[in-house]
Scaffold this motif. Structure first.
Motif, mmCIF file in Angstrom:
data_model
loop_
_atom_site.group_PDB
_atom_site.id
_atom_site.type_symbol
_atom_site.label_atom_id
_atom_site.label_comp_id
_atom_site.label_asym_id
_atom_site.label_seq_id
_atom_site.Cartn_x
_atom_site.Cartn_y
_atom_site.Cartn_z
ATOM 1 N N GLN A 105 -4.599 0.471 2.880
ATOM 2 C CA GLN A 105 -4.254 1.858 3.199
ATOM 3 C C GLN A 105 -4.043 2.034 4.696
ATOM 4 O OE1 GLN A 105 -7.333 4.445 1.772
ATOM 5 N NE2 GLN A 105 -7.175 3.729 -0.354
ATOM 6 N N GLU A 106 -4.947 1.463 5.482
ATOM 7 C CA GLU A 106 -4.886 1.647 6.929
ATOM 8 C C GLU A 106 -3.669 0.972 7.547
ATOM 9 O OE1 GLU A 106 -8.699 0.233 8.182
ATOM 10 O OE2 GLU A 106 -9.721 2.123 7.668
ATOM 11 N N ALA A 107 -3.136 -0.061 6.857
ATOM 12 C CA ALA A 107 -1.919 -0.699 7.360
ATOM 13 C C ALA A 107 -0.740 0.254 7.335
ATOM 14 C CB ALA A 107 -1.601 -1.943 6.538
ATOM 15 N N ASN A 138 -0.960 4.117 -0.880
ATOM 16 C CA ASN A 138 -1.579 4.475 -2.163
ATOM 17 C C ASN A 138 -2.485 3.383 -2.729
ATOM 18 O OD1 ASN A 138 -0.400 7.025 -2.324
ATOM 19 N ND2 ASN A 138 1.489 6.194 -3.197
ATOM 20 N N SER A 139 -2.674 2.289 -1.998
ATOM 21 C CA SER A 139 -3.533 1.209 -2.471
ATOM 22 C C SER A 139 -4.981 1.660 -2.546
ATOM 23 C CB SER A 139 -3.420 0.000 -1.529
ATOM 24 O OG SER A 139 -4.378 -0.984 -1.863
ATOM 25 N N GLN A 140 -5.743 1.051 -3.423
ATOM 26 C CA GLN A 140 -7.174 1.318 -3.519
ATOM 27 C C GLN A 140 -7.976 0.545 -2.470
ATOM 28 O OE1 GLN A 140 -8.498 0.556 -7.516
ATOM 29 N NE2 GLN A 140 -6.917 1.851 -8.441
ATOM 30 N N GLY A 186 3.267 -3.926 -7.392
ATOM 31 C CA GLY A 186 2.405 -4.984 -6.876
ATOM 32 C C GLY A 186 3.094 -6.047 -6.067
ATOM 33 N N ARG A 187 4.395 -6.096 -6.049
ATOM 34 C CA ARG A 187 5.088 -7.077 -5.203
ATOM 35 C C ARG A 187 6.282 -6.381 -4.573
ATOM 36 N NH1 ARG A 187 4.561 -12.137 -4.212
ATOM 37 N NH2 ARG A 187 3.084 -12.530 -5.901
#
Length: 578
Positions: free
Chosen positions: A545-547, A538-540, A522-523
């Protein structure tokens, strides 16, 4: 005494001022506040220090060095006091403490059997016998909270008078401390106590000097305050307005006083201080008269109050609008309980954004619009706020003037709907259109973390086609971190593609910011792009994600991402009401 167009001024000893003038602290001005000691254990230290102790030490230092000591300015007014007296607009703490000191010197003479000297000091500096009423009249009268205790315990020196309230306890403490200090002064002088005390009292009379400024009206006094930038300026507007309204209330004083107390309570000024009142009063009058500067505020309100009915009307208007104004700065206000959840959410965003420029407009609308129209205006104001922030058009006086002009027309009944607010010439020119907003958003740098979180959260919801995404402020603050993909302090070896100029220009660009769920990953801080990319992927969160799509993180990647976010922003914060 030098004389100007509206003031007289003269340098004189502070005790000499007591001897020459009959003075009165306006009835409802602030109470005595000088401390004799620092904050007590468990009390909040407000930084005020131990002013009574410092006052005594400064006088002693000046006396021992045989040099004059300057105590600053005292501002007096020809209005706001009983007949034959001048009102103390600024300087009451110094004057009251000096009167206490002279009373302590009086008692020191009396305790040592020098009754004639005690009587002389008492008559010159503490209280003078008035043949018309057959008793002593104090040289200085304090406000209603402190008056009786001050006169009984200090002016008359009565024993067994107990203080009630904080200001009376401070007076009692100052009285005790200065009595003790004067006794110590005399004891340390031994047999020469009397000539030494004579010289010290004369020093306070003539060498402990103030600049005494006397003006005709309290409005003139406020101009002096602003020019001098005196330490009490934060309280000046509230004190002057209160004093003026009460002085005009005549037989309706209770009504005015009750409304005044409710006004301050509505603004929560007992906790936050009178600066909030100053801002509220200025915004209220600006919503009625157009832009009003703080220095003009007293005069503008005075123009509208000519008699007791006017004082009651103004006091009640302040009370009602203070309740509405509090709703603009606190989502906990009961005002919002009468509206839908979406309107309450929009109000929460406005409170979070904390923009002052449009408050006159919103205050006028809350006071005059129908509830259904307020339901439409508040969410629209969120969109206008974000558009204005991105374009940088809410700074300076231009934006405030536009909102004030529209507010005046709202109160006049010329503008009654959200569409007509936007159609108002001043507002229409101010709020960026879609193209202007998209261009400005594409370059927006956000350094305030809470604002960046809100913007990214709203854009995420827009990307997911959630209805009214702009109305949700920051529900997931405890669940997500705000990450700068290009770190704020990157290692040159990890980010060689960015120059120092690039780092300064792009670190706070919105395209470089992302929300990331808290947790094991997370950081990601100063890690290189090769480490950050798979975590972002892998972010929700869709936008996060698009970044991760670019193979490398560069200035072009940041600009391209922000351009895409700008297109989303036009939909998320529409210019016209939904």
């Amino acid at each position: 005494m030098p004389t100007g167009d509206f003031l007289e001024y003269d340098a004189k000893g502070i005790a000499q001022l007591l001897a020459q003038e009959a003075l009165e602290v306006p009835m409802y001005q602030r109470s005595y506040s000088w401390r004799s000691h620092g904050a007590a254990d468990g009390d909040e230290d407000d930084g005020s220090g131990a002013q009574v102790f410092e006052y005594w030490e400064d006088l002693q230092q000046g006396f021992r060095s045989s040099r004059p000591y300057f105590l600053g300015t005292v501002v007096l007014s020809g209005e706001g006091a009983t007949a034959g007296r001048k009102a103390v607009i600024d300087g009451q703490q110094r004057l009251a403490t000096t009167c206490i000191l002279m009373a302590a010197i009086r008692d020191a003479y009396r305790e040592r059997a020098e009754e004639q000297y005690a009587t002389s000091v008492h008559g010159d500096f503490v209280a003078k016998f008035d043949r018309n009423v057959g008793q002593d009249q104090p040289r200085l009268i304090l406000n209603s909270d402190d008056r009786e205790f001050f006169e009984k315990a200090i002016v008359k020196g009565q024993a067994g008078v107990s203080p009630t309230g904080e200001s009376q306890r401070l007076l009692a403490s100052a009285w005790e401390v200065l009595q003790s200090r004067v006794r110590e002064f005399c004891d340390s002088a031994g047999v020469s106590w009397k000539p030494d005390l004579d010289r010290f009292s004369e020093y306070v009379n003539k060498e402990a000097q103030v600049i005494a400024i006397t003006v005709a009206t309290a409005a003139d006094a406020f101009l002096i305050f602003e020019t001098l930038n005196d330490r009490g300026a934060d309280l000046t507007v509230a004190d002057l307005l209160k004093n003026f309204l009460f002085s005009r209330a005549a037989g309706r004083l209770d009504e005015v006083r009750d409304s005044w107390v409710l006004t301050l309570n509505n603004l929560d000024t007992p906790k936050v201080g009178n600066r909030r009142f100053n801002l509220f009063a200025r915004h209220y009058m600006s919503s009625k008269r157009g832009p009003v500067r703080e220095r003009e505020l007293y005069a503008r309100i005075k123009e509208e109050v000519n008699d007791p009915a006017g004082a009651v009307g103004m006091a009640k208007a302040l009370q009602a609008n203070a309740r509405l104004y509090n709703a603009l700065i606190s989502i906990e206000s009961e005002v919002w309980s009468d509206f839908s959840e979406s309107t309450r959410q929009a109000a929460e965003v406005l409170v979070e954004l904390n923009l002052e420029r449009y408050r006159p407009l919103l205050l006028a609308a809350l006071d005059t619009f129908t509830p259904s129209e307020i339901e439409r205006l508040i969410p629209t104001m969120v969109s206008w706020s974000v558009r204005g922030l991105a374009a940088g058009v809410f700074g300076g006086g231009v934006a405030e003037a536009a909102f004030c002009r529209a507010a005046v027309d709202i109160r006049a009944g010329k503008v009654t709907t959200t569409e007509s607010v936007l159609g108002h010439e001043a507002i229409d020119r101010l709020i960026p259109n879609d193209r202007q907003f998209e261009i400005a958003f594409s370059e927006w740098r956000i350094t305030k973390g809470s604002l960046a979180r809100y913007v990214l959260r709203a854009l995420e919801l827009e990307r997911r086609d959630v209805a009214e995404p702009e109305l949700v402020v920051n529900p997931d603050v405890e669940k997500v971190n705000l990450e700068h993909i290009l770190p704020k302090s990157p290692k040159a070896t990890d980010w060689p593609q960015f120059t120092d100029d690039d780092i300064r220009a792009y670190t706070y660009r919105l395209g470089n910011l992302a929300l990331l769920q808290k947790g094991a990953n997370g950081r990601i801080g100063n890690k290189p792009w090769s480490t950050k990319r798979p975590i972002l992927k892998n972010s929700q969160l869709v936008l996060t994600q698009e970044a991760a799509v670019p193979l490398d993180w560069t200035t072009d990647a940041i600009s391209d991402r922000q351009a895409q976010l700008a297109k989303l922003a036009v939909r998320a914060w529409p210019r016209k009401p939904r």
